[in-house]
Design a protein around this motif. Structure first.
Motif, PDB file in Angstrom:
ATOM      1  N   VAL A 167       1.082  -0.141   3.152  1.00  0.00           N
ATOM      2  CA  VAL A 167      -0.235  -0.544   3.641  1.00  0.00           C
ATOM      3  C   VAL A 167      -0.377  -2.050   3.442  1.00  0.00           C
ATOM      4  CG1 VAL A 167      -2.721  -0.116   3.506  1.00  0.00           C
ATOM      5  CG2 VAL A 167      -1.119   1.683   2.841  1.00  0.00           C
ATOM      6  N   GLY A 168      -0.814  -2.712   4.492  1.00  0.00           N
ATOM      7  CA  GLY A 168      -1.011  -4.160   4.363  1.00  0.00           C
ATOM      8  C   GLY A 168      -1.856  -4.692   5.502  1.00  0.00           C
ATOM      9  N   HIS A 181      -1.913 -10.153   7.195  1.00  0.00           N
ATOM     10  CA  HIS A 181      -1.777 -11.382   6.432  1.00  0.00           C
ATOM     11  C   HIS A 181      -0.268 -11.666   6.460  1.00  0.00           C
ATOM     12  CE1 HIS A 181      -2.678 -14.219   3.320  1.00  0.00           C
ATOM     13  NE2 HIS A 181      -2.078 -13.557   2.366  1.00  0.00           N
ATOM     14  N   THR A 182       0.123 -12.798   7.029  1.00  0.00           N
ATOM     15  CA  THR A 182       1.544 -13.048   7.284  1.00  0.00           C
ATOM     16  C   THR A 182       2.461 -12.754   6.085  1.00  0.00           C
ATOM     17  OG1 THR A 182       0.755 -14.756   8.751  1.00  0.00           O
ATOM     18  CG2 THR A 182       3.106 -14.691   8.385  1.00  0.00           C
ATOM     19  N   PRO A 183       2.077 -13.146   4.861  1.00  0.00           N
ATOM     20  CA  PRO A 183       2.984 -12.838   3.736  1.00  0.00           C
ATOM     21  C   PRO A 183       3.304 -11.343   3.597  1.00  0.00           C
ATOM     22  CG  PRO A 183       1.338 -14.426   3.043  1.00  0.00           C
ATOM     23  CD  PRO A 183       0.945 -13.979   4.419  1.00  0.00           C
ATOM     24  N   ASN A 184       2.410 -10.472   4.057  1.00  0.00           N
ATOM     25  CA  ASN A 184       2.701  -9.031   3.992  1.00  0.00           C
ATOM     26  C   ASN A 184       3.910  -8.687   4.864  1.00  0.00           C
ATOM     27  OD1 ASN A 184       0.555  -8.530   2.312  1.00  0.00           O
ATOM     28  ND2 ASN A 184      -0.848  -7.974   3.964  1.00  0.00           N
ATOM     29  N   MET A 185       3.927  -9.279   6.057  1.00  0.00           N
ATOM     30  CA  MET A 185       5.049  -9.007   6.959  1.00  0.00           C
ATOM     31  C   MET A 185       6.324  -9.668   6.434  1.00  0.00           C
ATOM     32  SD  MET A 185       5.609  -9.961  10.951  1.00  0.00           S
ATOM     33  CE  MET A 185       5.759 -11.699  10.663  1.00  0.00           C
ATOM     34  N   ILE A 186       6.171 -10.884   5.961  1.00  0.00           N
ATOM     35  CA  ILE A 186       7.359 -11.601   5.460  1.00  0.00           C
ATOM     36  C   ILE A 186       7.984 -10.819   4.309  1.00  0.00           C
ATOM     37  CG2 ILE A 186       8.120 -13.720   4.287  1.00  0.00           C
ATOM     38  CD1 ILE A 186       5.966 -15.186   5.983  1.00  0.00           C
ATOM     39  N   LEU A 245       5.635   4.756   7.003  1.00  0.00           N
ATOM     40  CA  LEU A 245       4.366   4.729   7.743  1.00  0.00           C
ATOM     41  C   LEU A 245       3.699   3.390   7.442  1.00  0.00           C
ATOM     42  CD1 LEU A 245       3.242   8.286   6.604  1.00  0.00           C
ATOM     43  CD2 LEU A 245       4.369   7.717   8.763  1.00  0.00           C
ATOM     44  N   VAL A 246       3.629   2.553   8.460  1.00  0.00           N
ATOM     45  CA  VAL A 246       3.072   1.212   8.246  1.00  0.00           C
ATOM     46  C   VAL A 246       1.612   1.227   8.693  1.00  0.00           C
ATOM     47  CG1 VAL A 246       3.357  -1.245   8.691  1.00  0.00           C
ATOM     48  CG2 VAL A 246       5.359   0.243   8.708  1.00  0.00           C
ATOM     49  N   VAL A 247       0.739   1.000   7.739  1.00  0.00           N
ATOM     50  CA  VAL A 247      -0.706   1.121   7.994  1.00  0.00           C
ATOM     51  C   VAL A 247      -1.379  -0.231   7.792  1.00  0.00           C
ATOM     52  CG1 VAL A 247      -2.829   2.184   7.117  1.00  0.00           C
ATOM     53  CG2 VAL A 247      -0.760   3.559   7.353  1.00  0.00           C
ATOM     54  N   GLY A 248      -2.333  -0.518   8.673  1.00  0.00           N
ATOM     55  CA  GLY A 248      -3.086  -1.768   8.555  1.00  0.00           C
ATOM     56  C   GLY A 248      -2.588  -2.823   9.522  1.00  0.00           C
ATOM     57  N   GLY A 249      -3.214  -3.981   9.457  1.00  0.00           N
ATOM     58  CA  GLY A 249      -2.902  -5.062  10.394  1.00  0.00           C
ATOM     59  C   GLY A 249      -1.456  -5.511  10.356  1.00  0.00           C
ATOM     60  N   VAL A 250      -0.786  -5.287   9.235  1.00  0.00           N
ATOM     61  CA  VAL A 250       0.618  -5.695   9.147  1.00  0.00           C
ATOM     62  C   VAL A 250       1.470  -4.959  10.189  1.00  0.00           C
ATOM     63  CG1 VAL A 250       1.310  -4.011   7.375  1.00  0.00           C
ATOM     64  CG2 VAL A 250       2.484  -6.216   7.517  1.00  0.00           C
ATOM     65  N   ALA A 251       1.019  -3.765  10.573  1.00  0.00           N
ATOM     66  CA  ALA A 251       1.750  -3.007  11.601  1.00  0.00           C
ATOM     67  C   ALA A 251       1.720  -3.762  12.930  1.00  0.00           C
ATOM     68  CB  ALA A 251       1.144  -1.621  11.763  1.00  0.00           C
ATOM     69  N   SER A 277      -3.936 -11.073  -6.824  1.00  0.00           N
ATOM     70  CA  SER A 277      -3.279  -9.818  -7.186  1.00  0.00           C
ATOM     71  C   SER A 277      -3.516  -8.890  -6.014  1.00  0.00           C
ATOM     72  CB  SER A 277      -3.846  -9.247  -8.470  1.00  0.00           C
ATOM     73  OG  SER A 277      -5.142  -8.765  -8.246  1.00  0.00           O
ATOM     74  N   ASN A 278      -2.712  -7.887  -5.943  1.00  0.00           N
ATOM     75  CA  ASN A 278      -2.669  -7.082  -4.740  1.00  0.00           C
ATOM     76  C   ASN A 278      -3.543  -5.838  -4.866  1.00  0.00           C
ATOM     77  OD1 ASN A 278      -1.843  -6.119  -2.316  1.00  0.00           O
ATOM     78  ND2 ASN A 278       0.179  -5.472  -3.015  1.00  0.00           N
ATOM     79  N   LEU A 279      -4.528  -5.764  -3.992  1.00  0.00           N
ATOM     80  CA  LEU A 279      -5.398  -4.578  -3.987  1.00  0.00           C
ATOM     81  C   LEU A 279      -4.609  -3.305  -3.742  1.00  0.00           C
ATOM     82  CD1 LEU A 279      -7.999  -6.383  -1.995  1.00  0.00           C
ATOM     83  CD2 LEU A 279      -8.801  -4.510  -3.361  1.00  0.00           C
ATOM     84  N   LYS A 280      -3.556  -3.456  -2.937  1.00  0.00           N
ATOM     85  CA  LYS A 280      -2.750  -2.289  -2.577  1.00  0.00           C
ATOM     86  C   LYS A 280      -2.002  -1.725  -3.777  1.00  0.00           C
ATOM     87  CE  LYS A 280      -4.249  -2.691   1.366  1.00  0.00           C
ATOM     88  NZ  LYS A 280      -5.405  -1.817   1.604  1.00  0.00           N
ATOM     89  N   THR A 281      -1.787  -2.583  -4.769  1.00  0.00           N
ATOM     90  CA  THR A 281      -1.116  -2.114  -5.979  1.00  0.00           C
ATOM     91  C   THR A 281      -2.054  -1.169  -6.734  1.00  0.00           C
ATOM     92  OG1 THR A 281       0.003  -4.228  -6.037  1.00  0.00           O
ATOM     93  CG2 THR A 281       0.184  -2.881  -8.021  1.00  0.00           C
ATOM     94  N   ALA A 282      -3.305  -1.579  -6.799  1.00  0.00           N
ATOM     95  CA  ALA A 282      -4.305  -0.720  -7.452  1.00  0.00           C
ATOM     96  C   ALA A 282      -4.403   0.615  -6.713  1.00  0.00           C
ATOM     97  CB  ALA A 282      -5.646  -1.424  -7.449  1.00  0.00           C
ATOM     98  N   GLU A 283      -4.410   0.513  -5.397  1.00  0.00           N
ATOM     99  CA  GLU A 283      -4.496   1.708  -4.558  1.00  0.00           C
ATOM    100  C   GLU A 283      -3.317   2.645  -4.834  1.00  0.00           C
ATOM    101  OE1 GLU A 283      -6.083   1.481  -0.253  1.00  0.00           O
ATOM    102  OE2 GLU A 283      -3.906   1.291  -0.108  1.00  0.00           O
ATOM    103  N   ALA A 284      -2.119   2.042  -4.919  1.00  0.00           N
ATOM    104  CA  ALA A 284      -0.910   2.840  -5.154  1.00  0.00           C
ATOM    105  C   ALA A 284      -0.944   3.480  -6.538  1.00  0.00           C
ATOM    106  CB  ALA A 284       0.322   1.952  -5.007  1.00  0.00           C
ATOM    107  N   LEU A 285      -1.391   2.719  -7.526  1.00  0.00           N
ATOM    108  CA  LEU A 285      -1.443   3.267  -8.894  1.00  0.00           C
ATOM    109  C   LEU A 285      -2.398   4.460  -8.954  1.00  0.00           C
ATOM    110  CD1 LEU A 285      -1.529  -0.052 -10.942  1.00  0.00           C
ATOM    111  CD2 LEU A 285       0.190   1.751 -11.177  1.00  0.00           C
TER     112      LEU A 285
END
Lengths: 408, 428
Positions: A237-238, A241-246, A266-272, A324-332
């Protein structure tokens, strides 16, 4: 005494995006802070100056910039937050709106979300001769993150240097003027203190709300996976934001033939969308990429909850960007197997040794870890571990900020 | 306990008319497994997305009925009706002279015969039991099912559930390596197909070292681990038909080029070589191109037909019977094969089986067929091609020595040998 003071405190949060229906990380954090202030009994308003075309979900307090400013935003990519910040003073429509908000609400505290609004707001406050205490709420070390981003986008070196210097100056200025500085990770607490000499720095990490999937959504996705013979689901999930794709391309890459049939990222969010735009239909690896990856793009919050629930592995291939990455919190909070970079766990270092979590900082190691996790047994967390994971809920993560604000 | 082999006959189960190259491979290999009672056969049904048992005996009967005779296509059928119609005098209908009646009757009989053959060649798809593969089974796919997009997905899905072994034969990766030769759409379809073939297979057969190399490069590009591979040499033994002469070529010195007229087969190079010979004032043998018209060659075909420099020097034969093809090989000076890229290059092997030199392109798999027994040229250098043609056209002694060498050293590959190689790998 402090509590008595906070009763009369009126907080105006100012941003360059609305928070009505938060999608990207910045919106989610601002929205969480707003809710926490409110829940704590503080009087709070949120107002923003925004590129109207990009944000259709907004309230009356979110004012789109004028047509001329919008044109400037469209002509100069990657600078919309700077332009919106300046517009608070330079764009008559935006200035009049913000002036009106301040005059009516009469805030005692102005909470600046992500520095940029301060570009115009400082001038406006001087012009209005209005005094309020300032909170500098950072999400990243902006100058450093933007420098990386502009570089990867191939921005002209001189122009990049000029803009980055300006952002650094803004951050310095805001750190000097703020009575409270807010950082999202220990590293950024240090940066604010050492680089900008910021005082009163409070650590309020990113967090997440607990996601509860709806049975209907779970069933819908289950049948979709069955139809496509997808057995093992890897969730990425991302935002766009360009760094997500990079990060994804660096750590996972488009060469994902190492994933067996029945496995799907499964790529979710604008990064897709960024990845989709990056696909070249004449390149072999790009054509085959979608055999093992589904670019789902934006999904609703309830769909995301279902995907988190159904996924077997969550990957966090973050290699750049600040904060810090919100997605990390989500994953935890999802209690799933995780493969992540150390960078993705900035601010969540205490969890890196937890079961189910593999940290990998090279592409080979990352891909190998994904393969390992395909067959690894999902381990149960202890009660103590579960309790500690709950610290990433917004209500716990933002507690230090609210406590601090109450003392102003 | 010996392995249970399941051989896929999808490619030939629902085929009407004569078999193409790949279908002949499937048939010839399956025939040995059938004769030796060493395998069961299955076919895939796209509509139900399931696998069913296939009746090889029925396919064999149809093959034996249809194949030895010559190609029967709807186009031929249409042509015959048209010619029967055209045989009628223009103003007639009421009064038909006896000679015209005889002509009509003769053509009507031909039409009837062909209609019967078409009827006999309907697909062998009958209600048959569903195949439930078991763990420990070995599924073998000799066909090329890229045009049945979900075949490979369904095979992979069932494999994931049941855990059997999969072996497949890879012919080439040309639509991926040369998308301009086919069209961009086929590029992505074929790339995805080969991706899943390599992903799902435990082991792969390749028809040449060149294809094996291309496959390895492909796997590296998409991050796939390369399965174990084995290169097998396809059979090139000749069809047992009686040669049938082509009257217009009797007594002529000619060179034959066999292959569909498509851009990849590179007939354009021959056109330029023959043109250049005219420009230099060099006499050249008659060039006989045997092949149906294919894609992206409209301009070339127009030039071959209307360019006065070559119209009489290059003859294009679209519908050639096996018996006529045999005669062409037996009576040509030598053959020529200017293809840009091949998975194997069967016309080269065929030519050598007839003891005839083949001047061939020096790319991809083609030099693997006969090594230094034959001569090569760049498929992008018409000058080099012309020099090679002249070298043998102008020096018949040299050509005879070359032929003698070919007859002595070239070993035709019997389909039994191919089968033995395949079986050895399956059992190893």
């Amino acid at each position: 005494m402090a509590r008595a003071m906070s009763k009369s405190a009126k907080i105006l949060m100012v941003g360059t995006y609305p928070i009505l229906k938060p999608k990207h990380g910045g919106q989610k954090r601002a929205s969480a802070i707003y809710s926490m202030y409110k829940k704590s009994g503080l009087s709070v308003r949120y107002a923003s100056v925004i590129p109207g075309k990009y944000y259709l979900d907004r309230t009356k307090s979110d004012v789109p910039v004028s047509i001329d400013t919008m044109k400037a935003i469209e002509e100069t990519p990657f600078l919309n937050d700077i332009i919106c910040g300046e517009a608070i003073f330079s764009d008559p429509k935006a200035r009049s709106h913000m002036k009106h908000v301040i005059e009516r609400f009469r805030p005692t505290i102005i909470h600046i979300e992500q520095a940029y609004p301060y570009l115009g707001l400082k001038k406006l406050l001087v012009a209005m001769n209005y005094k309020a205490k300032i909170i500098n709420s950072t999400q990243n070390l902006e100058w450093s993150m933007k420098n990386q981003m502009y570089k990867s986008e191939g921005m002209d070196t001189r122009l990049r240097a000029k803009i980055v210097t300006r952002i650094k100056q803004l951050e310095q200025d805001l750190a000097n003027d703020a009575v409270v500085n807010v950082a999202v990770s220990k590293g950024e607490v240090r940066s604010l203190e050492t680089q900008f000499g910021a005082k009163n720095v409070v650590l309020a990490p990113n967090g997440m709300n607990r996601q509860t999937p709806k049975r209907r959504d779970v069933k819908k996705w289950q049948s979709s996976f069955k139809r496509d013979s997808i057995k093992f689901k890897i969730l990425f999930v991302g935002s766009a934001h360009t760094p997500n794709m990079i990060g994804f391309l660096q750590m996972v890459s488009k060469r994902i033939g190492f994933l067996p049939f029945g496995t799907r990222i499964l790529v979710v969010g604008g990064v897709a969308d960024l990845l989709r735009r990056n696909l070249n239909e004449t390149a072999i690896e790009d054509v085959c990429f979608t055999q093992r990856a589904s670019l789902l793009g934006h999904v609703s919050e309830t769909d995301l909850a279902a995907l988190l629930y159904l996924s077997d592995l969550i990957i966090l291939p973050i290699t750049g960007g600040g904060g810090s990455n919100l997605k990390t919190a989500e994953a935890l909070l999802a209690h799933k197997k995780i493969v992540a970079t150390s960078h993705a766990f900035r601010g969540y270092e205490e969890y890196t040794q937890y079961p189910n979590i593999l940290i990998a900082d090279s592409s080979d190691q990352f891909r190998r870890s994904i393969k390992e996790q395909l067959t690894a047994h999902q381990q149960e967390y202890s009660c103590d571990q579960l309790e500690k994971i709950d610290k990433v809920l917004w209500e716990n993560a933002l507690k230090p900020l609210v406590e601090k604000v109450k003392t102003i | 306990m010996s392995k249970q082999f399941w051989i896929d006959l999808t490619d030939i189960s629902d085929w009407t008319g004569n078999f193409t190259g790949i279908q002949r491979v499937v048939y010839n290999l399956a025939l040995y497994f059938y004769t030796n009672n060493e395998a069961k056969f299955f076919r895939y049904d796209e509509n139900t997305r399931r696998f069913y048992t296939a009746d090889f005996a029925a396919i064999k009967r149809r093959f034996e009925t249809v194949l030895p005779s010559n190609t029967v296509k709807a186009k031929d059928y249409k042509l015959l009706i048209f010619s029967a119609y055209a045989a009628l005098p223009s103003r007639l209908r009421e009064v038909v002279p006896p000679s015209a009646k005889r002509a009509i009757r003769k053509r009507a009989k031909q039409v009837l015969l062909i209609a019967r053959k078409i009827a006999a060649s309907k697909p062998i798809v009958t209600a048959s039991p569903q195949v439930i593969f078991s763990p420990g089974d070995t599924v073998v796919v000799f066909g090329n099912n890229w045009d049945r997009s979900i075949f490979i997905d369904d095979l992979a899905r069932v494999k994931l559930e049941k855990g059997f072994e999969v072996y497949q034969l890879v012919y080439d990766l040309i639509p991926i390596l040369g998308p301009h030769l086919f069209g961009q759409e086929l590029f992505s379809i074929y790339a995805r197909y080969i991706f899943e073939v390599a992903a799902v297979s435990d082991r792969l057969f390749c028809i040449s070292r060149s294809t094996e190399y291309d496959l390895k490069v492909f796997c590296a590009k998409v991050g796939l681990a390369v399965p174990e591979t084995k290169v097998v040499r396809l059979g090139d033994s000749l069809a047992s038909v009686k040669p049938e002469a082509l009257a217009e070529l009797k007594g002529q010195k000619f060179v034959v080029c066999v292959g569909t007229i498509e851009i990849r087969k590179n007939h354009m190079l021959l056109y330029y070589a023959w043109k250049e010979a005219v420009r230099r004032g060099k006499p050249m043998p008659q060039l006989v191109i045997v092949g149906r018209p294919g894609w992206h060659t409209e301009d070339l075909r127009r030039s071959l037909k209307h360019d006065p420099d070559v119209a009489k020097r290059i003859l294009v034969l679209e519908h050639v019977k096996d018996s006529e093809l045999r005669w062409l090989y037996e009576n040509c000076m030598f053959s020529i094969y200017p293809s840009m890229y091949e998975g194997w290059g069967l016309p080269i092997a065929e030519s050598l089986s007839y003891g005839k030199l083949c001047l061939a392109s020096n790319t991809s798999s083609m030099p693997e067929i006969a090594g230094n027994l034959i001569d090569y040229f760049s498929p992008y250098d018409s000058g080099e091609c012309l020099e090679k043609v002249l070298e043998y056209y102008e020096n018949e002694q040299k050509l005879s020595r070359k032929e003698a060498k070919i007859i002595k050293h070239y070993k035709t590959t019997d389909w039994r040998q191919t089968y033995e190689e395949v079986k050895g790998f399956l059992n190893s």
